[in-house]
Write a protein that holds these residues in place. Structure first.
Motif, mmCIF file in Angstrom:
data_model
loop_
_atom_site.group_PDB
_atom_site.id
_atom_site.type_symbol
_atom_site.label_atom_id
_atom_site.label_comp_id
_atom_site.label_asym_id
_atom_site.label_seq_id
_atom_site.Cartn_x
_atom_site.Cartn_y
_atom_site.Cartn_z
ATOM 1 N N SER A 149 1.168 34.643 151.724
ATOM 2 C CA SER A 149 1.855 33.887 151.407
ATOM 3 C C SER A 149 1.398 32.955 151.164
ATOM 4 O O SER A 149 0.652 32.518 151.822
ATOM 5 N N PRO A 150 1.964 31.794 150.219
ATOM 6 C CA PRO A 150 2.055 31.157 150.105
ATOM 7 C C PRO A 150 1.880 29.826 151.651
ATOM 8 O O PRO A 150 1.144 29.244 152.279
ATOM 9 N N PHE A 151 3.316 30.408 152.633
ATOM 10 C CA PHE A 151 3.063 29.481 153.840
ATOM 11 C C PHE A 151 3.310 30.153 154.751
ATOM 12 O O PHE A 151 4.453 31.639 154.432
ATOM 13 N N ARG B 214 5.245 31.776 157.959
ATOM 14 C CA ARG B 214 6.636 31.524 157.844
ATOM 15 C C ARG B 214 6.101 32.067 159.632
ATOM 16 O O ARG B 214 5.840 32.600 160.241
ATOM 17 N N GLY C 177 14.479 40.736 158.120
ATOM 18 C CA GLY C 177 14.468 41.355 156.519
ATOM 19 C C GLY C 177 13.378 40.619 156.302
ATOM 20 O O GLY C 177 12.837 41.407 155.654
ATOM 21 N N TRP C 178 12.593 39.746 156.133
ATOM 22 C CA TRP C 178 11.898 38.484 156.209
ATOM 23 C C TRP C 178 10.203 39.034 156.278
ATOM 24 O O TRP C 178 9.905 40.092 156.970
ATOM 25 N N SER C 179 9.606 38.815 155.003
ATOM 26 C CA SER C 179 8.588 40.059 154.853
ATOM 27 C C SER C 179 7.714 38.177 154.982
ATOM 28 O O SER C 179 7.741 37.392 154.503
ATOM 29 N N ALA C 180 6.179 38.536 155.374
ATOM 30 C CA ALA C 180 5.333 37.433 155.050
ATOM 31 C C ALA C 180 3.590 38.327 154.898
ATOM 32 O O ALA C 180 3.684 38.869 155.835
ATOM 33 N N GLY D 290 8.607 38.000 151.427
ATOM 34 C CA GLY D 290 9.872 36.523 150.867
ATOM 35 C C GLY D 290 10.375 36.211 152.057
ATOM 36 O O GLY D 290 10.772 36.595 153.098
ATOM 37 N N ALA D 291 10.070 35.099 152.543
ATOM 38 C CA ALA D 291 10.381 33.949 153.993
ATOM 39 C C ALA D 291 11.534 32.567 153.464
ATOM 40 O O ALA D 291 11.509 32.668 152.688
ATOM 41 N N ASN D 292 11.304 32.357 154.824
ATOM 42 C CA ASN D 292 12.912 30.983 154.678
ATOM 43 C C ASN D 292 11.445 29.957 153.910
ATOM 44 O O ASN D 292 12.117 29.595 153.439
ATOM 45 N N PHE D 293 10.512 29.676 153.476
ATOM 46 C CA PHE D 293 9.624 29.355 152.374
ATOM 47 C C PHE D 293 9.346 29.762 151.578
ATOM 48 O O PHE D 293 8.890 28.946 150.828
ATOM 49 N N ASP D 294 9.981 30.965 151.209
ATOM 50 C CA ASP D 294 9.899 31.405 149.530
ATOM 51 C C ASP D 294 11.040 31.191 148.940
ATOM 52 O O ASP D 294 11.973 31.319 149.240
#
Lengths: 248, 243
Positions: free
Chosen positions: A62-64, A66, A125-128, B57-61
């Motif tokens: 992931s670019p960043f 979280r 629900g999000w993934s990094a 996929g997270a807040n910055f994506d």
């Protein structure tokens, strides 16, 4: 038509209110909370004890990454440790062990390392995806030599969640000795930032994000989770009703 | 439709056994479970009302869909409580999955699939499908003998739901579990990553909700009493043939 939108909404709301009332019934509540046991049993039956999670390529990171939960413990004790670059920080390893340990960051670095690019799945629900580097928990537990009764490993953290409740989490021996379960001190080739859990955090890759305890201070081997915090094995388990087994 | 017998035409229509008990039991179990799963699922979705394609996929994506939180009239529980939504969802999900598995096996071996759902020769011919679409659009429902067989659009919907949408929502649901992803790593890859799988899970949920609405509409238009009774007792009154 008999069913217009308003009737549908009122009907749906009434049925849902019924479900909510049902959920207050002790038996129903117990049934709803015990689904976790079925899922744990089913998943553990389907997978090899040491089944690994997928490890990604560097270009899939992931670019960043979280950060979530506590972004900075901000307690006077933590700030004092942070100011000196965690030179005075020690990881205490105790409880049902034959050789209690007190490890500095330098001593931890001297253990064999493991690096893994894995996906962090939050309960929301999000993934990094991030690259973690750290010491397999197994190495530390082997050095401390677990005693026979030790069934769970409890991880005590530096962040105070309010009301004097420190964040903590726990895992059983299956996950504690899993090859990808590491005490991570680096994320994406950099020392852990405060927001990501500096100086040390847990990675237990077959479970959700709230199990990945940050700001580790003390590791304790225990027979039972009763009497620790609220007795349910973790801060969110105690205070929000999350499942202790977070492989689901 | 199961066990449809050829009834001789008579002045007063005799009820025929239309749905066998496994169909009826599964139907109502599903109605209840899908309701719980949909509403608790929206409760879970509210924790992060954004959808992404790919592995992460997270807040910055970059999300392909960002929604407001669903209102309390359609979520279970009727206020934001992620833990309780998950308890409902994860309790209902295994029951739902195994019920589908048993129903699929029964459909196969109980000849529901071969006798009632499989397309017959010529049914898929464009002219026949077009005729069926026109009949539906004009709300000309089959009567007499023809009412005892599913028409081609019905067959397509039921096959699509039982063998495509429901398995898809179960399999994508399984890939939400990090434990399952360690057990079956190929499954989440099949869907292109966990965030893609989450998106497909969401889209399929709304496809099923759309099926539910059309299904309700059809039941109401085709005669709700007769239709609902046939799904409870199995007995169905054959509509008299148009002259």
């Amino acid at each position: 038509m008999i069913l217009n939108r308003r009737t549908l909404i009122v009907g749906a709301a009434a049925t849902l209110a019924g479900c909510d009332r049902l959920a207050k019934n002790e038996t129903v509540r117990e049934a709803l909370f015990s689904a976790e046991n079925f899922h744990r049993w089913a998943q553990r039956s389907l997978m090899a004890r040491d089944a690994l999670v997928h490890e990604f390529r560097p270009d899939q990171i992931s670019p960043f990454f979280r950060p979530n939960g506590t972004a900075n413990p901000n307690t006077p004790e933590y700030k004092a440790l942070w100011r000196t670059g965690f030179a005075d920080w020690r990881l205490q390893v105790g409880g049902l062990v034959e050789r209690p340990l007190s490890l500095s960051l330098a001593q931890l670095h001297a253990f064999p390392h493991r690096e893994q690019i894995t996906r962090h799945d939050c309960v929301e629900g999000w993934s990094a995806i991030g690259k973690w580097r750290g010491v397999p928990l197994k190495r530390v537990l082997d050095a401390a030599r677990l005693r026979d009764g030790a069934r769970y490993i409890v991880l005590h953290c530096a962040d105070d969640m309010g009301g004097g409740n420190g964040y903590y989490e726990s895992i059983d021996r299956v996950d504690a000795f899993h090859p990808q379960t590491i005490l991570a001190f680096a994320l994406n080739d950099q020392p852990l930032r405060v927001a990501n859990g500096a100086p040390l955090r847990l990675r237990v890759e077959r479970q959700l994000g709230y199990k990945q305890a940050k700001y580790l201070m003390r590791i304790e081997a225990v027979t039972s989770l009763d009497g620790i915090g609220g007795g349910k094995g973790g801060f969110w388990e105690d205070h929000a009703g999350y499942d202790w087994y977070a492989g689901i | 439709m199961d066990g449809a017998r050829s009834e001789p035409k008579s002045a007063e229509p005799k009820p025929v056994l239309r749905h066998r008990w496994p169909t009826r039991l599964w139907h109502w179990t599903n109605a209840l479970l899908l309701y719980v799963l949909f509403t608790s699922g929206l409760g879970i979705f509210n924790a992060h009302p954004r959808l992404y394609w790919g592995q992460y996929g997270a807040n910055f994506d970059h999300p392909w869909l960002t929604l407001e939180r669903f209102g309390s009239w359609i979520t279970l529980p009727a206020h934001y409580n992620l833990a309780m939504s998950r308890h409902w969802h994860l309790t209902a999900a295994p029951v739902f999955a195994f019920a589908l598995l048993f129903y699929m096996l029964w459909s196969l071996f109980g000849r529901h699939l071969g006798r009632d759902l499989a397309f017959r020769r010529g049914e898929l011919a464009p002219r026949h499908v077009w005729q069926d679409v026109r009949d539906h659009a004009r709300l000309r429902f089959p009567t007499g003998e023809a009412a005892l067989r599913y028409n081609v659009l019905q067959k397509a919907s039921y096959i699509g739901v039982i063998f495509v949408a429901l398995p898809l929502i179960i399999l994508t649901g399984l890939t939400m579990s990090p434990g399952m992803n360690a057990a079956w790593p190929w499954l989440v890859e099949l869907f292109g990553g966990r965030q893609s799988a989450r998106s497909i899970h969401f889209i399929t949920a709304f496809a099923l909700a759309a099926f539910f609405l059309v299904h309700m509409l059809m039941v109401i238009l085709a005669g709700p009493l007769n239709e609902v009774r046939s799904m409870i007792t199995g007995r169905y009154k054959v509509p008299e043939a148009r002259s």
